[in-house]
Design an enzyme around this catalytic site. Structure first.
Site, PDB file in Angstrom:
ATOM      1  N   HIS A   1       3.915  10.723   6.557  1.00 23.03           N
ATOM      2  CA  HIS A   1       3.045  10.593   7.846  1.00 23.03           C
ATOM      3  C   HIS A   1       4.341   9.964   8.848  1.00 23.03           C
ATOM      4  O   HIS A   1       4.607   8.873   8.535  1.00 23.03           O
ATOM      5  CB  HIS A   1       1.918  10.042   7.688  1.00 23.03           C
ATOM      6  CG  HIS A   1       0.735  10.324   6.949  1.00 23.03           C
ATOM      7  ND1 HIS A   1      -0.119   9.817   6.416  1.00 23.03           N
ATOM      8  CD2 HIS A   1       0.579  11.588   6.795  1.00 23.03           C
ATOM      9  CE1 HIS A   1      -1.003  10.726   5.672  1.00 23.03           C
ATOM     10  NE2 HIS A   1      -0.547  11.846   6.128  1.00 23.03           N
TER      11      HIS A   1
ATOM     12  N   HIS B   1       0.858  -1.247   0.023  1.00 18.58           N
ATOM     13  CA  HIS B   1       0.043  -0.095   0.108  1.00 18.58           C
ATOM     14  C   HIS B   1       0.758   1.282  -0.072  1.00 18.58           C
ATOM     15  O   HIS B   1       0.272   2.395  -0.260  1.00 18.58           O
ATOM     16  CB  HIS B   1      -0.717   0.157   1.501  1.00 18.58           C
ATOM     17  CG  HIS B   1      -1.804  -1.051   1.388  1.00 18.58           C
ATOM     18  ND1 HIS B   1      -2.885  -1.339   0.443  1.00 18.58           N
ATOM     19  CD2 HIS B   1      -1.842  -2.044   2.185  1.00 18.58           C
ATOM     20  CE1 HIS B   1      -3.429  -2.609   0.946  1.00 18.58           C
ATOM     21  NE2 HIS B   1      -2.929  -3.025   1.903  1.00 18.58           N
TER      22      HIS B   1
ATOM     23  N   HIS C   1       5.833   7.067   6.447  1.00 18.65           N
ATOM     24  CA  HIS C   1       5.453   6.185   5.267  1.00 18.65           C
ATOM     25  C   HIS C   1       4.896   7.446   4.257  1.00 18.65           C
ATOM     26  O   HIS C   1       4.769   8.602   4.854  1.00 18.65           O
ATOM     27  CB  HIS C   1       4.461   5.265   5.475  1.00 18.65           C
ATOM     28  CG  HIS C   1       3.150   5.588   5.794  1.00 18.65           C
ATOM     29  ND1 HIS C   1       3.016   5.502   7.391  1.00 18.65           N
ATOM     30  CD2 HIS C   1       2.203   6.113   5.414  1.00 18.65           C
ATOM     31  CE1 HIS C   1       1.463   6.223   7.398  1.00 18.65           C
ATOM     32  NE2 HIS C   1       1.140   6.697   6.402  1.00 18.65           N
TER      33      HIS C   1
ATOM     34  N   HIS D   1       2.545   9.108   0.935  1.00 28.18           N
ATOM     35  CA  HIS D   1       1.387   9.088  -0.032  1.00 28.18           C
ATOM     36  C   HIS D   1       1.564   9.875  -1.053  1.00 28.18           C
ATOM     37  O   HIS D   1       2.144  10.856  -1.004  1.00 28.18           O
ATOM     38  CB  HIS D   1       0.041   9.673   0.855  1.00 28.18           C
ATOM     39  CG  HIS D   1      -0.396   8.615   2.013  1.00 28.18           C
ATOM     40  ND1 HIS D   1      -0.978   7.408   1.948  1.00 28.18           N
ATOM     41  CD2 HIS D   1      -0.091   8.731   3.240  1.00 28.18           C
ATOM     42  CE1 HIS D   1      -1.335   7.053   3.035  1.00 28.18           C
ATOM     43  NE2 HIS D   1      -0.839   7.796   3.991  1.00 28.18           N
TER      44      HIS D   1
ATOM     45  N   THR E   1      -5.768   6.741   7.836  1.00 21.02           N
ATOM     46  CA  THR E   1      -6.226   6.957   6.667  1.00 21.02           C
ATOM     47  C   THR E   1      -6.288   5.695   5.757  1.00 21.02           C
ATOM     48  O   THR E   1      -6.541   5.836   4.465  1.00 21.02           O
ATOM     49  CB  THR E   1      -5.560   8.037   5.872  1.00 21.02           C
ATOM     50  OG1 THR E   1      -4.111   7.602   5.507  1.00 21.02           O
ATOM     51  CG2 THR E   1      -5.380   9.404   6.558  1.00 21.02           C
ATOM     52  N   THR E   2      -6.124   4.438   6.271  1.00 22.82           N
ATOM     53  CA  THR E   2      -6.132   3.279   5.838  1.00 22.82           C
ATOM     54  C   THR E   2      -7.038   2.545   6.552  1.00 22.82           C
ATOM     55  O   THR E   2      -7.132   2.729   7.660  1.00 22.82           O
ATOM     56  CB  THR E   2      -4.660   2.523   5.472  1.00 22.82           C
ATOM     57  OG1 THR E   2      -4.254   2.514   6.773  1.00 22.82           O
ATOM     58  CG2 THR E   2      -3.988   3.372   4.372  1.00 22.82           C
TER      59      THR E   2
HETATM   60 ZN    ZN Z   1      -0.637   7.840   5.969  1.00 23.50          ZN
END
Ligand code: ZN
Length: 241
Positions: free
Chosen positions: A125, A81, A106, A108, A191-192
């Protein structure tokens, strides 16, 4: 007969409690329907990310963010992801809700957070946890500009498929922060999936640069891995210098 029923129900329980349901960014709106434990994605009222409208943020005298990160060993993971950098004993950050240990960061693309309706090229993040298990995230918006020297080792070691690579040298997250740690604060969620709530969010106001080539190298692996912005549902976003 009874025995068969028992075995059948054990199988269904174990498969339910086993590997999390598969999810991806092509069906963001359906996450809440994919599994019972993802339902907060659908019914949660305090979800992330959000669009921060600077004309309606509340100026607040919140305590400044104080970080005491240190160089730490880590691994760069492609988890299917995102690219996530897991760090060991990387130090702590103090935010208004308390002191938290940095666990991982991580990326995005584009940035999940919007500022006045606009995305940045990417966001990092920084995920922190305290002893009670509560989460605090510091978001560093990333825009196209000059090469980010601090992220060189990370970008040179991103696995193209699921797997991990060790970072060649100790990594100090302080180096990817902007000089000014002014921020927007609000309560939100992961957010996941499972989109768990009660996450303390701090989005830094000052973006940090990385090069077009660095952005492209991430997007070669993950073309798009951002959830759409979620309604505020009465939440206030606070702004702190
Ligand atoms: Zn994130």
């Amino acid at each position: 007969m009874k025995k068969i029923f028992l075995i059948a129900s054990m199988i269904s329980i174990s498969s339910f409690a086993g590997a999390a349901a598969h999810w991806d960014y092509s069906e963001v709106a359906k996450w809440g329907d994919l599994a019972e434990d993802f339902k907060t994605c659908k019914i949660g009222q305090n979800q992330s990310p959000i669009d921060i409208k600077t004309s309606s943020v509340e100026k607040a005298s919140l305590s400044p963010i104080k970080t005491s990160y240190n160089a730490a060993s880590g691994e760069v993971v492609n988890n299917g992801h995102t690219i996530q950098i897991n760090l060991k004993d990387a130090g702590t950050a103090s935010v208004p809700s308390g002191s938290f240990s940095l666990v991982q960061f991580h990326f995005h693309t584009p940035s999940e957070e919007k500022i006045n309706g606009a995305n940045y090229a990417m966001v990092a993040h920084l995920v922190h946890k305290n002893d009670a298990g509560n989460l605090a995230v510091i978001a560093v918006l990333l825009k196209e500009g000059k090469e980010n020297a601090a992220l060189k080792d990370v970008f040179a070691n991103m696995p193209e498929t699921e797997g991990s690579k060790a970072l060649p040298a100790a990594f100090d997250v302080t180096k990817i922060l902007p000089a000014n740690l002014g921020y927007y604060a609000f309560t939100g969620s992961l957010t996941t999936p499972p989109c768990s709530e009660s996450v303390a969010w701090q989005v830094l106001k000052t973006p940090v640069e990385l090069s077009k080539g660095q952005i492209a190298s991430f997007q070669k692996i993950f073309k798009m891995n951002a959830r759409s912005v979620q309604p505020l549902n009465g939440r206030k976003v606070q702004e702190a210098n």
